[in-house]
Write a protein that holds these residues in place. Structure first.
Motif, PDB file in Angstrom:
ATOM      1  N   GLY A  82      -4.688   4.899  13.774  1.00  0.00           N
ATOM      2  CA  GLY A  82      -3.838   3.796  13.309  1.00  0.00           C
ATOM      3  C   GLY A  82      -2.367   4.139  13.450  1.00  0.00           C
ATOM      4  O   GLY A  82      -1.542   3.298  13.861  1.00  0.00           O
ATOM      5  N   PHE A  83      -2.040   5.386  13.138  1.00  0.00           N
ATOM      6  CA  PHE A  83      -0.656   5.844  13.299  1.00  0.00           C
ATOM      7  C   PHE A  83      -0.201   5.721  14.750  1.00  0.00           C
ATOM      8  O   PHE A  83       0.889   5.231  15.035  1.00  0.00           O
ATOM      9  CB  PHE A  83      -0.555   7.297  12.818  1.00  0.00           C
ATOM     10  N   LEU A  84      -1.045   6.166  15.692  1.00  0.00           N
ATOM     11  CA  LEU A  84      -0.652   6.118  17.103  1.00  0.00           C
ATOM     12  C   LEU A  84      -0.372   4.681  17.539  1.00  0.00           C
ATOM     13  O   LEU A  84       0.631   4.402  18.211  1.00  0.00           O
ATOM     14  CB  LEU A  84      -1.757   6.730  17.966  1.00  0.00           C
ATOM     15  N   PHE A  85      -1.239   3.760  17.147  1.00  0.00           N
ATOM     16  CA  PHE A  85      -1.053   2.361  17.549  1.00  0.00           C
ATOM     17  C   PHE A  85       0.238   1.792  16.959  1.00  0.00           C
ATOM     18  O   PHE A  85       1.070   1.213  17.675  1.00  0.00           O
ATOM     19  CB  PHE A  85      -2.264   1.540  17.081  1.00  0.00           C
TER      20      PHE A  85
ATOM     21  N   TYR B 172       7.466  -0.856  11.100  1.00  0.00           N
ATOM     22  CA  TYR B 172       6.511  -0.295  12.072  1.00  0.00           C
ATOM     23  C   TYR B 172       6.809   1.186  12.305  1.00  0.00           C
ATOM     24  O   TYR B 172       5.913   2.014  12.411  1.00  0.00           O
ATOM     25  CB  TYR B 172       6.569  -1.071  13.398  1.00  0.00           C
ATOM     26  N   VAL B 173       8.093   1.524  12.397  1.00  0.00           N
ATOM     27  CA  VAL B 173       8.450   2.916  12.652  1.00  0.00           C
ATOM     28  C   VAL B 173       8.181   3.784  11.419  1.00  0.00           C
ATOM     29  O   VAL B 173       7.582   4.859  11.511  1.00  0.00           O
ATOM     30  CB  VAL B 173       9.928   3.013  13.080  1.00  0.00           C
ATOM     31  N   LEU B 174       8.630   3.303  10.262  1.00  0.00           N
ATOM     32  CA  LEU B 174       8.553   4.151   9.073  1.00  0.00           C
ATOM     33  C   LEU B 174       7.141   4.221   8.505  1.00  0.00           C
ATOM     34  O   LEU B 174       6.646   5.306   8.183  1.00  0.00           O
ATOM     35  CB  LEU B 174       9.531   3.649   8.014  1.00  0.00           C
ATOM     36  N   ILE B 175       6.485   3.069   8.364  1.00  0.00           N
ATOM     37  CA  ILE B 175       5.126   3.109   7.815  1.00  0.00           C
ATOM     38  C   ILE B 175       4.167   3.689   8.851  1.00  0.00           C
ATOM     39  O   ILE B 175       3.318   4.529   8.538  1.00  0.00           O
ATOM     40  CB  ILE B 175       4.688   1.700   7.367  1.00  0.00           C
ATOM     41  N   GLY B 176       4.328   3.238  10.103  1.00  0.00           N
ATOM     42  CA  GLY B 176       3.455   3.800  11.134  1.00  0.00           C
ATOM     43  C   GLY B 176       3.735   5.267  11.368  1.00  0.00           C
ATOM     44  O   GLY B 176       2.818   6.087  11.491  1.00  0.00           O
ATOM     45  N   GLY B 177       5.020   5.621  11.400  1.00  0.00           N
ATOM     46  CA  GLY B 177       5.386   6.987  11.753  1.00  0.00           C
ATOM     47  C   GLY B 177       5.257   7.974  10.628  1.00  0.00           C
ATOM     48  O   GLY B 177       5.169   9.186  10.873  1.00  0.00           O
TER      49      GLY B 177
ATOM     50  N   PRO C  98       0.386   8.974   8.732  1.00  0.00           N
ATOM     51  CA  PRO C  98       0.105  10.425   8.805  1.00  0.00           C
ATOM     52  C   PRO C  98       0.005  11.083   7.430  1.00  0.00           C
ATOM     53  O   PRO C  98      -0.807  12.004   7.242  1.00  0.00           O
ATOM     54  CB  PRO C  98       1.300  10.964   9.589  1.00  0.00           C
ATOM     55  N   VAL C  99       0.823  10.626   6.470  1.00  0.00           N
ATOM     56  CA  VAL C  99       0.752  11.230   5.138  1.00  0.00           C
ATOM     57  C   VAL C  99      -0.598  10.936   4.494  1.00  0.00           C
ATOM     58  O   VAL C  99      -1.225  11.822   3.893  1.00  0.00           O
ATOM     59  CB  VAL C  99       1.915  10.709   4.260  1.00  0.00           C
ATOM     60  N   PHE C 100      -1.089   9.712   4.628  1.00  0.00           N
ATOM     61  CA  PHE C 100      -2.400   9.392   4.062  1.00  0.00           C
ATOM     62  C   PHE C 100      -3.502  10.149   4.811  1.00  0.00           C
ATOM     63  O   PHE C 100      -4.491  10.582   4.201  1.00  0.00           O
ATOM     64  CB  PHE C 100      -2.646   7.884   4.083  1.00  0.00           C
ATOM     65  N   ALA C 101      -3.327  10.305   6.124  1.00  0.00           N
ATOM     66  CA  ALA C 101      -4.289  11.138   6.861  1.00  0.00           C
ATOM     67  C   ALA C 101      -4.264  12.558   6.307  1.00  0.00           C
ATOM     68  O   ALA C 101      -5.321  13.179   6.100  1.00  0.00           O
ATOM     69  CB  ALA C 101      -3.936  11.138   8.352  1.00  0.00           C
ATOM     70  N   GLY C 102      -3.054  13.060   6.052  1.00  0.00           N
ATOM     71  CA  GLY C 102      -2.913  14.414   5.533  1.00  0.00           C
ATOM     72  C   GLY C 102      -3.524  14.565   4.142  1.00  0.00           C
ATOM     73  O   GLY C 102      -4.102  15.608   3.820  1.00  0.00           O
TER      74      GLY C 102
END
Length: 843
Positions: A371-374, A407-412, A416-420
């Motif tokens: 999801g982050f990559l997209f 898109y940049v801040l939440i995606g970027g 990743p933080v939730f993945a982490g």
């Protein structure tokens, strides 16, 4: 039956004495109850730090939901104009300053010690102080909303909207003083991270073997050092303008509101990468673990991280395309804005290649990464669009920009933080979050996010401006806004599911995690305890757990460096910054009240200033200083133990002085921060001259004579000489000579610091009359502030000398004061040359 280890090539022979492990546990035993306030162990502070950042994320997100409710239908009246302004200011400020930066630092504080296999980072009390200052400051900031005194000028606080003329209440003061204070907390964390990564790596972890995440944190912390002073100076200038009417931003008297934008965006654009780079570092650690193969193009990814950090400082004008900047400058910054996509692209291709070549594990973290990559790639593409000047002029200040930045801040960062969180949760308490709840949470967040923010691109291109609290119903925006609001609530439910999952685990419903559940190859997956690892491993590659399947067992049995607690205290190994060779054993401070009280009183001091209780603020200010002195008094213990054998044939001292000591490094990094702040003041001086040369003196009649310049420069030079002579006196154990020289030097500095404002007053210069007067007095005040700090530091140094805690073999305190002292003298000379010579040369 597990076969015994072949210990021939290991740093320490096995088996180790049982009492070693008991001593280690005793030294690192955590406090409980109210004692938690005293705790300094970064394993514990990091968890509290992450929890607080998530709390502020939820509060800021809740404000966003209320705003989306207000905008769901035209001419809605859920929020009035004034309250909506407060909501969107607190939402933006909370997300940027109280969630995004703190949580990446918090994750670093938690993860870095285990990723470096250090017992702890080198300044645990500084980390704890940064956390408490952040907690108290953040709570006070959000509470301002309850009393309807929250800032309402946007998270960027542009003057003149936020000047005293247009924002006469204390709302703006809450932002200026609150955020300035919280940034101090961020800088404290950055110092800890830089020195920690460079000096507490395990033996063998040379620069080419540092995990990518550590590189990303190193670059991020370096960016904080050079970016955050700009916003601190900007907030200080605006607050001084509001309090004393010194016209830095008032055009009628030679100031310029664009000065604020230059300083703010010099910080603000790197801030985006300060948030993104650690998240990218997390991705670069998770992708290899989930794909079960080394990161493709590791070296190029590291170069990309450093390159992104470098480029990000050349992009601040990217936010000012519509302010009337000359076309040549616009072209340069437009090209730089597009060029920064190159290092970001390198990282994206490295992740995709790694995922494509590996055997992917489909975990919750994997879904969040995809999801982050997209989302991040989509945000990057719109970033290239707004880097094109004609497009930016069309989309500027519209909802298109709102969509792009989310898109940049939440995606970027957020994905990743939730993945982490899902990936590294087992290292926190040995349990795993629910894979089923996690996948539901991901899909709700992913779908809700795109439903919420994609329509904003369209509404922005249809002309909907940002920061409006309502709109007429006949402009064609109704359906788009309703869809965005529904999407925001769907995303919020996804976040709620994650919180429920964490709460389940906290109440004992979590599934016990197997050792190294994702079969990762890096050191944070070695089983650990409150003391981190029983012994510090020798590192030979980027993925030591893959290269040596026995490493966890060897470390647990004490076969590597520093088994147990030889001095019976908390301690870790300090290694050389390049080759990571053991240099000395660093005793670490344990639980204490001082850092907690320092954070509490510092926050109280700034809150009193914000509500204009100036005299009352002196009380917590003095108590904060006293708490810091109490904090550092017990440090710098000297060589109170003989050299210790840490394994592998290394016998290292327990104390080193000079440039090899970790606190010398911490002071040096702090002075980089200080120097950047001073450079921002010098920039302010030159910038204001370029926009308003008419308020600068013409000729030399109104300037102090050159005799003042030579005299004051001579005072600074002699003061620096007194410190150098005092250093020689310490080396010779001539205590009375050292004390006399320090006193003489302080008096010389006081004379130099007071002489400048005195001769300016005598020459009739008034700070409130023009921007020239304001910046000249500001530079003088900056120097006086440093001298006051040095008076306190010198008093502390003398007190340690009289107490017998300072001599030739125990002089770390003196060395650190000497660094600050010499820097202050140099800064004083540069400041004098600027304000005395520049008008003469510019005529």
């Amino acid at each position: 039956m597990t076969p015994p280890l072949d210990d021939a090539a290991l740093p320490n022979r096995l088996p180790r004495p049982k009492e070693e492990l008991e001593a280690l546990k005793r030294a690192w035993k955590p406090t409980s109850g109210l004692g938690l306030l005293k705790e300094v162990n970064n394993n514990i502070i990091g968890v509290m730090y992450i929890a607080t950042a998530l709390l502020f994320f939820v509060i800021s997100g809740t404000l966003a939901l209320v705003m989306r409710t207000q905008l769901a239908v035209p001419e809605n009246d859920v929020l009035g104009h004034s309250l909506y302004n407060q909501f969107f200011t607190v939402h933006g400020t909370g997300m940027m300053f109280l969630f995004a930066v703190p949580i990446v630092e918090a994750i670093g504080v938690f993860l870095l010690p285990s990723m470096l296999a250090a017992r702890d980072l080198p300044f645990p009390r500084l980390s704890a102080f940064a956390f408490w200052a952040y907690l108290f400051g953040g709570l006070a900031f959000f509470c301002s909303l309850i009393f309807e005194v929250a800032p309402d000028g946007g998270w960027f606080m542009y003057p003149p909207l936020t000047s005293m003329k247009f924002s006469p209440g204390i709302n703006a003061d809450f932002w200026l003083l609150g955020i300035g204070f919280i940034e101090i907390s961020a800088i404290a964390g950055a110092i800890e991270i830089i020195v920690g990564i460079l000096r507490t790596r395990p033996p063998g972890m040379t620069l080419d073997k540092i995990p990518v995440y550590c590189w990303s944190m190193l670059v991020m912390a370096g960016m904080i050092v050079f970016a955050f002073p700009a916003v601190i100076i900007a907030t200080a200038l605006l607050e001084i303008e509001r309090a004393f009417d010194w016209p830095f931003f008032i055009a009628e008297r030679g100031g310029d509101p664009l000065l604020w934008q230059h300083l703010f965006w010099f910080f603000g654009h790197p801030e985006v990468y300060i948030i993104f780079l650690p998240a990218a570092g997390l991705v670069s650690m998770m992708v290899p673990a989930l794909a079960q193969r080394p990161l493709v193009g590791h070296d190029w990814v590291v170069v990309a991280l450093v390159g992104t950090g470098f480029f990000s400082f050349g992009l601040w004008v990217h936010h000012m395309f519509a302010t009337g900047i000359p076309p040549l400058s616009l072209s340069f910054f437009s090209a730089a804005s597009m060029a920064v996509s190159v290092p970001a692209g390198i990282q994206v291709f490295a992740w995709i290649a790694t995922l494509g070549k590996g055997r992917l594990q489909w975990t919750v973290a994997t879904w969040f990464l995809l999801g982050f990559l997209f989302i991040f790639v989509a945000g990057g593409l719109t970033g290239v669009m707004v880097a094109v000047i004609p497009f930016d002029w069309q989309a500027h200040d519209s909802y298109f920009v709102v969509a792009h930045l989310h898109y940049v801040l939440i995606g970027g960062m957020v994905f990743p933080v939730f993945a982490g969180l899902y990936h590294w949760w087992p290292t926190m308490k040995g349990t795993m979050l629910s894979e089923r709840l996690g996948r539901w949470a991901f899909w709700m967040m992913f779908i809700g996010f795109n439903v919420a923010f994609f329509p904003m691109h369209v509404s922005g291109l249809m002309g909907m401006p940002r920061r409006v609290y309502t709109y007429p119903g006949d402009l064609g925006w109704n359906v788009l806004n309703m869809v965005s609001t529904v999407g925001a609530f769907v995303m919020a439910f996804g976040v709620l599911l994650v919180l429920i999952d964490m709460a389940r685990d906290a109440f004992g419903r979590g599934r016990p995690a197997p050792e190294n559940p994702w079969k990762a190859g890096t050191l944070e997956w070695i089983p650990n305890d409150d003391y981190a690892t029983r012994s510090i491993p020798h590192v030979r590659s980027l993925y030591p757990l893959w290269d040596n399947p026995n490493l966890s067992r060897e470390v647990q049995e004490g076969a590597h460096y520093l088994p147990g607690a030889p001095t019976r205290r908390r301690e870790t190994i300090v290694t050389s910054p390049i080759e990571a060779r053991p240099q000395y054993l660093m005793p670490m401070p344990g639980p204490h009240w001082s850092h907690f009280l320092a954070g509490l009183f510092t926050a109280a001091h700034f809150i009193c200033l914000a509500v204009q209780l100036y005299w009352v603020s002196l009380v917590p200010g003095v108590l904060a200083i006293a708490s810091v002195f109490w904090w550092v008094w017990s440090l710098d213990k000297g060589a109170d133990h003989p050299p210790q054998d840490v394994g592998g044939g290394w016998r290292v001292p327990v104390y080193l002085q000079g440039s090899e000591n970790h606190s010398w490094w911490g002071t040096a990094v702090l002075l980089l921060v200080d120097g950047t702040a001073f450079a921002c003041l010098c920039f302010t001086y030159v910038f204001l001259w370029t926009v308003s040369p008419d308020v600068w003196p013409v000729g030399t009649d109104s300037l102090p004579g050159l005799g003042w310049l030579f005299g004051e420069v001579a005072l600074w030079i002699v003061a620096a000489g007194a410190m150098l002579l005092a250093s020689r006196a310490v080396a010779g154990n001539r205590s009375w000579a050292m004390r006399g020289l320090l006193l003489a030097g302080v008096l010389l500095m006081l004379a130099a610091a007071v002489a400048e404002p005195y001769n300016r007053i005598a020459s009739g210069l008034v700070a409130s009359e023009s921007a020239y007067g304001a910046i000249v007095y500001m530079l003088a005040s900056w120097q006086v502030f440093h001298v006051v700090i040095l008076v306190l530091m010198t008093g502390f140094t003398l007190a340690r000398s009289f107490a017998g805690r300072l001599h030739a073999r125990r002089r770390v305190t003196f060395d650190n004061v000497m660094l600050v002292w010499l820097y202050t003298c140099g800064q004083g000379i540069v400041s004098l040359l600027l304000v005395h010579l520049f008008p003469r040369l510019a005529v």
